[in-house]
Design a protein around this motif. Structure first.
Motif, PDB file in Angstrom:
ATOM      1  N   PRO A 121      22.202  36.305  40.449  1.00  0.00           N
ATOM      2  CA  PRO A 121      22.680  36.572  41.807  1.00  0.00           C
ATOM      3  C   PRO A 121      24.187  36.438  41.874  1.00  0.00           C
ATOM      4  O   PRO A 121      24.792  35.695  41.112  1.00  0.00           O
ATOM      5  CB  PRO A 121      21.985  35.497  42.638  1.00  0.00           C
ATOM      6  N   GLY A 122      24.772  37.171  42.775  1.00  0.00           N
ATOM      7  CA  GLY A 122      26.212  37.096  42.954  1.00  0.00           C
ATOM      8  C   GLY A 122      26.804  38.491  43.017  1.00  0.00           C
ATOM      9  O   GLY A 122      26.122  39.485  42.810  1.00  0.00           O
ATOM     10  N   PRO A 123      28.080  38.554  43.295  1.00  0.00           N
ATOM     11  CA  PRO A 123      28.725  39.851  43.453  1.00  0.00           C
ATOM     12  C   PRO A 123      28.851  40.590  42.120  1.00  0.00           C
ATOM     13  O   PRO A 123      28.916  39.986  41.056  1.00  0.00           O
ATOM     14  CB  PRO A 123      30.106  39.491  44.014  1.00  0.00           C
ATOM     15  N   GLU A 124      28.867  41.884  42.225  1.00  0.00           N
ATOM     16  CA  GLU A 124      29.069  42.741  41.060  1.00  0.00           C
ATOM     17  C   GLU A 124      30.508  42.575  40.566  1.00  0.00           C
ATOM     18  O   GLU A 124      31.431  42.479  41.368  1.00  0.00           O
ATOM     19  CB  GLU A 124      28.819  44.191  41.487  1.00  0.00           C
ATOM     20  N   PRO A 125      30.714  42.526  39.251  1.00  0.00           N
ATOM     21  CA  PRO A 125      32.083  42.390  38.737  1.00  0.00           C
ATOM     22  C   PRO A 125      32.952  43.561  39.185  1.00  0.00           C
ATOM     23  O   PRO A 125      32.465  44.685  39.336  1.00  0.00           O
ATOM     24  CB  PRO A 125      31.909  42.409  37.220  1.00  0.00           C
ATOM     25  N   LEU A 126      34.216  43.291  39.394  1.00  0.00           N
ATOM     26  CA  LEU A 126      35.128  44.346  39.813  1.00  0.00           C
ATOM     27  C   LEU A 126      35.429  45.317  38.673  1.00  0.00           C
ATOM     28  O   LEU A 126      35.646  46.495  38.909  1.00  0.00           O
ATOM     29  CB  LEU A 126      36.436  43.738  40.339  1.00  0.00           C
ATOM     30  N   LEU A 127      35.461  44.811  37.443  1.00  0.00           N
ATOM     31  CA  LEU A 127      35.741  45.654  36.288  1.00  0.00           C
ATOM     32  C   LEU A 127      34.502  45.727  35.399  1.00  0.00           C
ATOM     33  O   LEU A 127      33.784  44.739  35.254  1.00  0.00           O
ATOM     34  CB  LEU A 127      36.906  45.083  35.474  1.00  0.00           C
ATOM     35  N   PRO A 128      34.279  46.869  34.784  1.00  0.00           N
ATOM     36  CA  PRO A 128      33.164  46.981  33.839  1.00  0.00           C
ATOM     37  C   PRO A 128      33.360  45.997  32.681  1.00  0.00           C
ATOM     38  O   PRO A 128      34.483  45.692  32.288  1.00  0.00           O
ATOM     39  CB  PRO A 128      33.245  48.422  33.341  1.00  0.00           C
ATOM     40  N   SER A 129      32.255  45.510  32.127  1.00  0.00           N
ATOM     41  CA  SER A 129      32.342  44.481  31.088  1.00  0.00           C
ATOM     42  C   SER A 129      33.116  44.953  29.868  1.00  0.00           C
ATOM     43  O   SER A 129      33.851  44.165  29.267  1.00  0.00           O
ATOM     44  CB  SER A 129      30.952  44.000  30.687  1.00  0.00           C
ATOM     45  N   ILE A 181      34.585  41.288  49.446  1.00  0.00           N
ATOM     46  CA  ILE A 181      35.595  41.580  48.438  1.00  0.00           C
ATOM     47  C   ILE A 181      36.947  40.974  48.814  1.00  0.00           C
ATOM     48  O   ILE A 181      37.680  40.496  47.956  1.00  0.00           O
ATOM     49  CB  ILE A 181      35.688  43.088  48.155  1.00  0.00           C
ATOM     50  N   THR A 182      37.259  40.945  50.098  1.00  0.00           N
ATOM     51  CA  THR A 182      38.497  40.300  50.528  1.00  0.00           C
ATOM     52  C   THR A 182      38.435  38.814  50.259  1.00  0.00           C
ATOM     53  O   THR A 182      39.397  38.210  49.771  1.00  0.00           O
ATOM     54  CB  THR A 182      38.774  40.579  52.017  1.00  0.00           C
ATOM     55  N   GLY A 183      37.302  38.201  50.535  1.00  0.00           N
ATOM     56  CA  GLY A 183      37.125  36.773  50.237  1.00  0.00           C
ATOM     57  C   GLY A 183      37.289  36.488  48.756  1.00  0.00           C
ATOM     58  O   GLY A 183      37.907  35.499  48.356  1.00  0.00           O
ATOM     59  N   ARG A 184      36.720  37.336  47.909  1.00  0.00           N
ATOM     60  CA  ARG A 184      36.872  37.159  46.460  1.00  0.00           C
ATOM     61  C   ARG A 184      38.338  37.240  46.051  1.00  0.00           C
ATOM     62  O   ARG A 184      38.791  36.480  45.207  1.00  0.00           O
ATOM     63  CB  ARG A 184      36.055  38.227  45.711  1.00  0.00           C
ATOM     64  N   LEU A 185      39.064  38.159  46.636  1.00  0.00           N
ATOM     65  CA  LEU A 185      40.495  38.275  46.302  1.00  0.00           C
ATOM     66  C   LEU A 185      41.273  37.040  46.738  1.00  0.00           C
ATOM     67  O   LEU A 185      42.155  36.565  46.016  1.00  0.00           O
ATOM     68  CB  LEU A 185      41.090  39.531  46.970  1.00  0.00           C
ATOM     69  N   LEU A 186      40.934  36.514  47.895  1.00  0.00           N
ATOM     70  CA  LEU A 186      41.654  35.340  48.399  1.00  0.00           C
ATOM     71  C   LEU A 186      41.313  34.070  47.638  1.00  0.00           C
ATOM     72  O   LEU A 186      42.119  33.152  47.562  1.00  0.00           O
ATOM     73  CB  LEU A 186      41.385  35.164  49.888  1.00  0.00           C
ATOM     74  N   ARG A 187      40.122  34.015  47.051  1.00  0.00           N
ATOM     75  CA  ARG A 187      39.719  32.846  46.258  1.00  0.00           C
ATOM     76  C   ARG A 187      40.223  32.923  44.828  1.00  0.00           C
ATOM     77  O   ARG A 187      40.186  31.923  44.116  1.00  0.00           O
ATOM     78  CB  ARG A 187      38.200  32.707  46.245  1.00  0.00           C
ATOM     79  N   ALA A 188      40.639  34.081  44.388  1.00  0.00           N
ATOM     80  CA  ALA A 188      41.057  34.249  42.977  1.00  0.00           C
ATOM     81  C   ALA A 188      42.336  33.510  42.680  1.00  0.00           C
ATOM     82  O   ALA A 188      43.121  33.153  43.468  1.00  0.00           O
ATOM     83  CB  ALA A 188      41.228  35.730  42.657  1.00  0.00           C
TER      84      ALA A 188
END
Length: 114
Positions: free
Chosen positions: A23-31, A107-114
């Protein structure tokens, strides 16, 4: 939060015991793209003692590649999201609009937590 174990699993082998994706968000970049950048950065770290200048140039290049790939991935995600809700009647498409809002928030939350 970053999950190193999940990030290192190849796309062709589903994680977990039951073959389901974690579970969790899909990665932003392909592996494959992530792995290539990580290898370049690792190579820079490993060669630093022998060639510090070249190692720093390689690390900077890996950083630039990661930045460009991330910006491109975010722009594509934005394009797809926008195409899904722009020009739709807000009254009849409220469920789709709600899903788009959740995606923007996530996605905005992920960017702000990075």
């Amino acid at each position: 939060m970053y999950d190193q174990t999940r990030a290192q699993q190849p796309d062709d082998r589903p994680p977990g015991h039951a073959g389901r994706r974690a579970p969790g968000p899909e990665p932003l970049l392909p592996s494959g793209e992530r792995d290539r950048i990580v290898r370049r950065l690792g190579h820079a770290v490993n060669t630093f003692a022998d060639a510090p200048g070249e190692a720093l140039e390689e690390a900077e290049s890996a950083f630039d590649e990661a930045t460009e790939a991330l910006v491109n991935a975010l722009m594509e995600r934005r394009r797809v999201l926008r195409a899904g809700w722009q020009d739709h009647d807000p009254v009849t498409q409220s469920a789709e609009l709600r899903l788009a809002l959740r995606e923007y928030r996530e996605i905005t939350g992920r960017l702000l937590r990075a």
